[in-house]
Design an enzyme around this catalytic site. Structure first.
Site: not given
Length: 295
Positions: A206, A136, A47
């Protein structure tokens, strides 16, 4: 427990652009700086890397470039998610051919899915993949949440090794970990919840924050892992205002402005993303200066 892809901090890297596309000179310098700063892994084409507006060739080339530039110094995790499962499979193939260490696969967006659809999609990708899969979950972007029962059903697959959890619901994460804590690694997908998720057995984060503060974000995890929970919490408190500023507009608009101010890239995004509003950018830069970043 299956093999851990990384422990600590993997930076969700920005993708530097110029008028011709990806600026690989800047990208390479950023990768080197992150590794020299002690980062534990790098996520490319996620992203924060604006994967949704990369061309097919750019997406594949960026993964291959990052693998080559890192040269085995840290794991490279490739963003390979899509709302088209066949396209996701093709991205996984390209990532493994390039030498990526793992694939980060987001839930399908727009068309969304039932929990059964999520289970079947992830199972098909994991069956195909020769590299580990990190699930995710970011329902604020995709409109669909991976429920704890679905994580439980997926946890036994040998190629599904971890979760990047960004649903923000601590109670749901507790429920998930009660099912999978011995089978899947947990990574925070939210910088404002690093320490809370470490306390639930997480292996790290992350991170968007670590684009601008790699050493400090790593230190937060290291303090926790060494038993200094209070020290880790102090860093979580210290960077709270900066984290808020980094998400005051949709990611990666603020972090791109921050990295441009630090001299790592141009403040260039691709529509529909636009540059940060000036009043919010001023707050961001002030927060950066307050924590010692020279901008």
């Amino acid at each position: 427990m299956k093999n851990t892809v990384f422990r600590g901090v993997a930076t969700a890297l920005i993708t530097p652009f110029d008028e011709n596309g990806i600026n690989y000179e800047q990208f390479g310098r950023l990768i080197d700086w992150q590794i020299e700063s002690g980062i534990n892994g790098l996520v490319v084409c996620g992203t924060t890397g604006e994967a949704s507006t990369l061309t097919d060739d750019e997406h594949r080339d960026a993964i291959a470039f990052a693998v080559k530039q890192a040269a085995g110094r840290v794991p490279i995790i490739a963003g390979t998610g899509s709302n088209d499962t066949m396209y996701a499979l093709d991205l996984v193939r390209c990532a493994q051919e390039a030498g990526a260490d793992a694939a980060l696969v987001v839930t399908p967006y727009y068309n969304k899915a039932t929990q059964r659809g999520l289970y079947e999609m992830y199972t098909s990708i994991a069956d195909y993949s020769k590299i580990p899969i990190i699930l995710y979950n970011v329902p604020s972007r995709t409109g669909v949440n991976i429920e704890p029962s679905t994580y439980k059903a997926l946890a036994d697959h040998k190629n599904i090794v971890a979760i990047k959890e960004a649903n923000g619901n601590i109670s749901k994460i507790v429920e998930t970990m009660s099912y999978v804590h011995e089978k899947l690694d947990l990574y925070s997908g939210n910088d404002d919840q690093i320490v809370p998720l470490l306390a639930l057995g997480g292996q790290g984060v992350i991170s968007v924050l670590s684009n601008v503060l790699p050493r400090e974000t790593v230190k937060m995890c290291e303090l926790f892992f060494s038993g200094d929970v209070a020290g880790a919490a102090q860093l979580q408190y210290k960077y709270h205002a900066l984290i808020d500023a980094l998400f005051s507009e949709v990611n990666p608009i603020p972090v791109k402005a921050a990295m441009a101010a630090m001299g790592f890239c141009e403040n260039r995004l691709r529509l529909p993303l636009t540059c940060m509003e000036k009043d919010k950018e001023k707050v961001l830069l002030d927060c950066m200066r307050e924590v010692g970043i020279n901008v």
